[in-house]
Structure formats: structure tokens, C-alpha cells
Design an enzyme around this catalytic site. Structure first.
Site, PDB file in Angstrom:
ATOM      1  N   GLN A   1       0.940  -1.298   0.160  1.00 43.63           N
ATOM      2  CA  GLN A   1       0.080   0.055   0.079  1.00 43.63           C
ATOM      3  C   GLN A   1       0.805   1.150  -0.091  1.00 43.63           C
ATOM      4  OE1 GLN A   1      -2.400   0.523   3.497  1.00 43.63           O
ATOM      5  NE2 GLN A   1      -3.458   2.363   2.460  1.00 43.63           N
TER       6      GLN A   1
ATOM      7  N   TYR B   1       1.389  -9.805  14.880  1.00 36.55           N
ATOM      8  CA  TYR B   1       2.077  -8.544  14.129  1.00 36.55           C
ATOM      9  C   TYR B   1       2.379  -7.544  15.128  1.00 36.55           C
ATOM     10  CZ  TYR B   1       1.483  -4.284  11.182  1.00 36.55           C
ATOM     11  OH  TYR B   1       1.452  -3.088  10.508  1.00 36.55           O
TER      12      TYR B   1
HETATM   13  N1  LIG Z   1      -0.657   0.350   5.666  1.00 37.37           N
HETATM   14  C1  LIG Z   1      -0.944   0.801   7.145  1.00 37.37           C
HETATM   15  O1  LIG Z   1      -2.079   1.200   7.328  1.00 37.37           O
HETATM   16  C2  LIG Z   1       0.278   0.510   7.739  1.00 37.37           C
HETATM   17  C3  LIG Z   1      -0.122   1.065   9.154  1.00 37.37           C
HETATM   18  C4  LIG Z   1       1.201   0.757  10.301  1.00 37.37           C
HETATM   19  C5  LIG Z   1       2.302   0.445   9.631  1.00 37.37           C
HETATM   20  N2  LIG Z   1       2.329  -0.110   8.412  1.00 37.37           N
HETATM   21  C6  LIG Z   1       3.957  -0.829   8.234  1.00 37.37           C
HETATM   22  O2  LIG Z   1       4.393  -0.211   6.944  1.00 37.37           O
HETATM   23  C7  LIG Z   1       4.799  -0.921   6.151  1.00 37.37           C
HETATM   24  C8  LIG Z   1       4.453  -1.305   4.680  1.00 37.37           C
HETATM   25  O3  LIG Z   1       2.715  -1.239   4.931  1.00 37.37           O
HETATM   26  P1  LIG Z   1       2.062  -1.668   3.456  1.00 37.37           P
HETATM   27  O4  LIG Z   1       0.630  -1.260   4.011  1.00 37.37           O
HETATM   28  O5  LIG Z   1       2.603  -1.217   2.530  1.00 37.37           O
HETATM   29  O6  LIG Z   1       2.207  -3.439   3.768  1.00 37.37           O
HETATM   30  P2  LIG Z   1       1.609  -4.197   2.407  1.00 37.37           P
HETATM   31  O7  LIG Z   1       1.165  -5.395   3.148  1.00 37.37           O
HETATM   32  O8  LIG Z   1       0.594  -3.587   1.464  1.00 37.37           O
HETATM   33  O9  LIG Z   1       2.828  -4.705   1.569  1.00 37.37           O
HETATM   34  C9  LIG Z   1       3.945  -5.519   2.357  1.00 37.37           C
HETATM   35  C10 LIG Z   1       4.665  -5.836   0.986  1.00 37.37           C
HETATM   36  O10 LIG Z   1       5.753  -6.821   1.683  1.00 37.37           O
HETATM   37  C11 LIG Z   1       6.129  -7.725   0.642  1.00 37.37           C
HETATM   38  N3  LIG Z   1       6.588  -8.945   1.045  1.00 37.37           N
HETATM   39  C12 LIG Z   1       5.961  -9.920   1.752  1.00 37.37           C
HETATM   40  N4  LIG Z   1       6.964 -10.939   2.014  1.00 37.37           N
HETATM   41  C13 LIG Z   1       8.220 -10.652   1.575  1.00 37.37           C
HETATM   42  C14 LIG Z   1       9.424 -11.030   1.746  1.00 37.37           C
HETATM   43  N5  LIG Z   1       9.812 -11.957   2.009  1.00 37.37           N
HETATM   44  N6  LIG Z   1      10.413 -10.158   0.854  1.00 37.37           N
HETATM   45  C15 LIG Z   1      10.101  -8.963   0.494  1.00 37.37           C
HETATM   46  N7  LIG Z   1       9.247  -8.424   0.410  1.00 37.37           N
HETATM   47  C16 LIG Z   1       8.056  -9.315   1.035  1.00 37.37           C
HETATM   48  C17 LIG Z   1       4.605  -8.034  -0.077  1.00 37.37           C
HETATM   49  O11 LIG Z   1       4.855  -8.622  -1.019  1.00 37.37           O
HETATM   50  C18 LIG Z   1       4.013  -6.554   0.058  1.00 37.37           C
HETATM   51  O12 LIG Z   1       4.155  -6.042  -1.218  1.00 37.37           O
HETATM   52  C19 LIG Z   1       4.722  -2.433   6.902  1.00 37.37           C
HETATM   53  O13 LIG Z   1       5.879  -2.615   7.457  1.00 37.37           O
HETATM   54  C20 LIG Z   1       3.560  -2.293   7.817  1.00 37.37           C
HETATM   55  O14 LIG Z   1       3.475  -2.862   8.965  1.00 37.37           O
HETATM   56  C21 LIG Z   1       1.715   0.133   7.570  1.00 37.37           C
HETATM   57  C1  LIG Z   2      -2.516  -0.266  11.423  1.00 37.13           C
HETATM   58  C2  LIG Z   2      -1.669  -1.092  10.595  1.00 37.13           C
HETATM   59  O1  LIG Z   2      -0.588  -1.468  10.930  1.00 37.13           O
HETATM   60  C3  LIG Z   2      -2.160  -2.073   9.489  1.00 37.13           C
HETATM   61  N1  LIG Z   2      -2.946  -1.165   8.553  1.00 37.13           N
HETATM   62  C4  LIG Z   2      -2.956  -3.170  10.132  1.00 37.13           C
HETATM   63  O2  LIG Z   2      -4.124  -2.870  10.167  1.00 37.13           O
HETATM   64  O3  LIG Z   2      -2.551  -4.055  10.452  1.00 37.13           O
END
Ligand SMILES: NC(=O)c1ccc[n+]([C@@H]2O[C@H](COP(=O)([O-])OP(=O)(O)OC[C@H]3O[C@@H](n4cnc5c(N)ncnc54)[C@H](O)[C@@H]3O)[C@@H](O)[C@H]2O)c1
Ligand SMILES: C[C@@H](O)[C@H](N)C(=O)O
Length: 370
Positions: A63, A192
Site C-alpha cells: 500500500q 504482528y
Molecule cells: N498500511 C498501513 O496502514 C500501515 C500502518 C502501520 C504500519 N504499516 C507498516 O508499513 C509497512 C508497509 O505497509 P504496507 O501497508 O505497504 O504493507 P503491504 O502489506 O501492503 O505490503 C507489504 C509488502 O511486503 C512484501 N513482502 C512480503 N514478504 C516479503 C519478503 N519475504 N520479501 C520482500 N517483500 C515481501 C509483499 O509482497 C507486499 O508487497 C509495513 O511494515 C507495515 O507494517 C502500515
Molecule cells: C494499522 C496497521 O498496522 C495496518 N493497517 C493493520 O491494520 O494491520
């Protein structure tokens, strides 16, 4: 003397780590004039400060990654920001700048990428999010914990500035909820959340032990129009926007009164860039909360109905997701980020809704025109 002790400690650590070699650590330390540069306690600016950094983003097809790459490329130049993931990129991503395959579980490949591309900043976005993690604990452990260990070792060996996002999910039912402070009890009940507390603590440990320039922000749930969420508890909010515009109805899997911290993606990515650029000496901490807005499904529906009065919402609560959300904070206290590196959000709920509807409607009109 302290420098030598630390270097010896680093070598000892690297030798006992799963995939580190003593030789690599020694080579990394040799590459700079002062041996304290990478592993000392002086917390140096680890990227070439006068030059643009060379950035690698792991998990970049999720995302957040594509949007971050766009922002960083505007600032540092297209070829200085490399997106990576284990999936095939869509054409527009592939043609918009450097993309490579990188599995964070393959530390040899990761190391080659860092060395061959002269990487100086690493943004570690690969992760398994909360909902998917509860469905597949083994995968979440592997990606979020083993993968992180690989990233930390490589970042420490090569003197990288390392950004790892944490989350509201790093808090749990026994944490203060409204707001959650920077420092408090953190006993999350999801794999997580546990893996993210582990990342915060390991990163801070590497910072104090080896001088790793580790930087971590606890993101709220992120709301974006042109990228889909990857299996989290806050996904309902993004899905509601799309459904509201496309079909006018939506079934929500969280209770209508579930209040969670949320943030528009532009605020999140700007925070990330500003934090990455902050001078090391201004950072009194290495893990910061950032906050923007908080809303319930009911609040979001009310705001959406101002523009889409016919919107119909039903509720079919998923007990697993509801239990996760009930253990998360309603807001984050982000005074330290404001004080240390000037953080300030721009999007409140009404601005977020207006912007999301504009993007989604425009995207739909464009899609229909082609
Ligand atoms: N989107 C949110 O609301 C949110 C909120 C808090 C924290 N985060 C953190 O931000 C970061 C990015 O979030 P996101 O929403 O883009 O996550 P996402 O789940 O959309 O994307 C994660 C990506 O990691 C890749 N991935 C999985 N296994 C892998 C591997 N072995 N090697 C390389 N890549 C691999 C997947 O293919 C995917 O494209 C994450 O660490 C998440 O925990 C996101
Ligand atoms: C909050 C954040 O880490 C992620 N969008 C989840 O809900 O898991």
C-alpha cells in the site's frame, strides 16, 4: 579504546549471527577513515550528507511503497530510489524507476543489492500485516522477525540509515488507549504487534550497541486512494471509500463505534521523508508516535454521506478483527515528534474524505474513458 571494544563486540556479534561473517564486518569498518564510523557510539550521519542518498525500499509493492518511491524520487532523483519486492510490478511501476526482485529472507541477495547499488538508506516496508498475520502466524514470524534480523545485520554492516515502520498495533489492551503515549506498557496480542515491538526494541538495541542509524515511526492506519491495503484491521476504511463511490453500499467488518487512529497517505509519506532527513542529533528518541485523526466507522459514514447521501452501510462484525481493534489505541500522543523534528499532520477527517473522494472519482472517470 571504547571504539576498539565496540568494534570487537560488533565482530563477535556478526560471527555469531546466522548469516554474518566477521570478514564482512571488518571490511565494512575498513571502508571509512574512523573505525568508530559504523559501529561506534557517536551516531554518525551514515549517508553521504552532501549527496543524495541511494535508497532501497523493501516490500515496495504494498500500500505504501510506490507512493513513497514517487516522493523520494522527486526529492533525490529517479535513479537514486530502488523499489523492491517479491512480486512482479505492474507496468506503470516498472516503467517509472528502478525495480528489482528482493526477498528479505534471502540475506545474500539482499547484501548483494546493497553493495552493488551503493545503498545508503534502507526503508524496510516488507511485512505481514495484522489480519493476515493472525491467519498465518508462521509466515508473519518469518517475514516480520527473521526478515527484520537480516535487514538489521545488513544495515549495521554497511552503515545504512534504516527506517522500519511500527504501528498502532504495537500497543495492546493493557496500554493506555486515548492517547497512547510514546513510552508505556506494550503487550500486543497479535503476532504482528509482537513482531513490531520486537522491531522497535531490536532497532534501538542496534542503535545503542553498534551506532546503527535506526529510525522508526508508529504509523496509524493509512488511508490511500490509488493503492490497496495489504490485509490489516484498518483496511475497512479504504474499502468503504471505494465501495461508496462504485456501488453505494458497503458491509463493514468492525463495529460502528470502533475508534482507531488513521492518517491520509500523503501525511504518512511526508512524515517518513521529514523524519529520514532529520539531523541525528535532533532525535532524542529512535521510535516516535505520529498522529493525525481518529474516527469510527460511524464517523466515516457520516462524513461520506455529506457527499454521497444515498450510501448504505451494513455491519457484519468479524470477531477476530474486532478483538484486534479493541486492543489498539484510539489516538497516539505525538508531542515528541512535534518537538524533535517538527511533525505536524495536514489532513483531518473532512479533508481526508474530500481528497479521497476526489482521487477515487477521478480515477474511475479516467478508467471509464479508456
Ligand atoms: N498500511 C498501513 O496502514 C500501515 C500502518 C502501520 C504500519 N504499516 C507498516 O508499513 C509497512 C508497509 O505497509 P504496507 O501497508 O505497504 O504493507 P503491504 O502489506 O501492503 O505490503 C507489504 C509488502 O511486503 C512484501 N513482502 C512480503 N514478504 C516479503 C519478503 N519475504 N520479501 C520482500 N517483500 C515481501 C509483499 O509482497 C507486499 O508487497 C509495513 O511494515 C507495515 O507494517 C502500515
Ligand atoms: C494499522 C496497521 O498496522 C495496518 N493497517 C493493520 O491494520 O494491520
Amino acid at each position: 579504546m571504547p571504539v576498539m571494544q565496540l568494534l570487537r563486540g560488533a565482530v563477535k556479534h556478526a560471527g555469531s549471527g546466522p548469516r554474518c561473517s566477521v570478514q564482512r564486518v571488518i571490511s565494512a569498518a575498513r571502508g571509512v577513515s574512523s573505525s568508530s564510523r559504523h559501529f561506534g557510539r557517536t551516531h554518525p550521519q551514515s549517508c553521504a550528507d552532501t549527496d543524495h542518498p541511494k535508497v532501497l525500499i523493501t516490500g515496495g509493492l504494498g500500500q505504501l511503497g510506490v507512493g513513497l518511491a514517487k516522493l523520494l524520487r522527486r526529492r533525490f532523483g529517479k535513479n537514486n530510489v530502488i523499489l523492491s519486492d517479491i512480486r512482479k510490478p505492474p507496468n506503470h511501476v516498472y516503467h517509472n524507476g528502478p525495480f528489482i526482485f528482493s526477498d528479505i529472507l534471502d540475506s545474500k541477495n539482499l547484501r548483494e543489492i546493497v553493495v552493488n547499488n551503493n545503498i545508503s538508506w534502507l526503508v524496510h516496508y516488507s511485512a505481514v500485516l495484522s489480519a493476515v498475520g493472525e491467519n498465518n502466524v508462521a509466515l508473519a514470524k518469518e517475514v516480520n522477525i527473521t526478515g527484520l534480523h537480516n535487514i538489521l545485520d545488513i544495515a549495521a554492516e554497511h552503515g545504512l540509515r534504516l527506517f522500519v515502520p511500527s504501528t498502532i498495533g504495537a500497543f495492546g489492551p493493557s496500554s493506555p488507549r486515548d492517547p497512547a503515549p510514546e513510552l508505556c506498557v506494550q503487550r500486543p496480542r497479535t503476532i504482528y504487534g509482537v513482531s513490531k515491538v520486537h522491531a522497535e526494541l531490536m532497532g534501538e538495541y542496534y542503535h545503542h550497541r553498534y551506532g546503527l542509524d535506526f529510525r522508526c515511526l508508529r504509523y496509524p492506519g493509512i488511508i490511500s486512494a490509488d493503492s490497496q491495503p495489504g490485509g490489516g484491521t484498518t483496511d475497512y476504511a479504504v474499502q468503504m471509500f471505494h465501495a461508496a463511490v462504485k456501488t453505494g453500499c458497503f458491509e463493514c467488518n468492525l463495529r460502528s463505534d470502533t475508534r482507531l487512529p488513521m492518517m491520509y497517505i500523503d501525511d504518512c509519506l511526508r512524515a517518513t521523508l521529514e523524519f529520514l532527513e532529520a539531523p541525528a542529533e535532533s532525535l532524542l528518541s529512535r521510535t516516535y508516535n505520529i498522529n493525525a485523526t481518529s474516527f469510527t466507522p460511524h464517523d466515516l459514514v457520516r462524513e461520506l454521506q455529506k457527499a454521497l447521501p444515498g450510501l448504505k452501510i451494513t455491519y457484519n462484525v468479524d470477531p477476530v478483527l474486532q478483538a484486534i481493534a479493541d486492543g489498539w489505541p484510539m489516538a497516539l500522543e505525538d508531542g515528541a515528534a512535534q518537538r524533535d523534528w517538527g511533525w505536524k499532520h495536514e489532513y483531518d477527517l473532512s479533508e481526508l474524505v474530500r481528497t479521497m473522494l476526489t482521487h477515487i472519482s477521478t480515477g474511475n472517470q479516467l478508467a471509464q474513458a479508456y
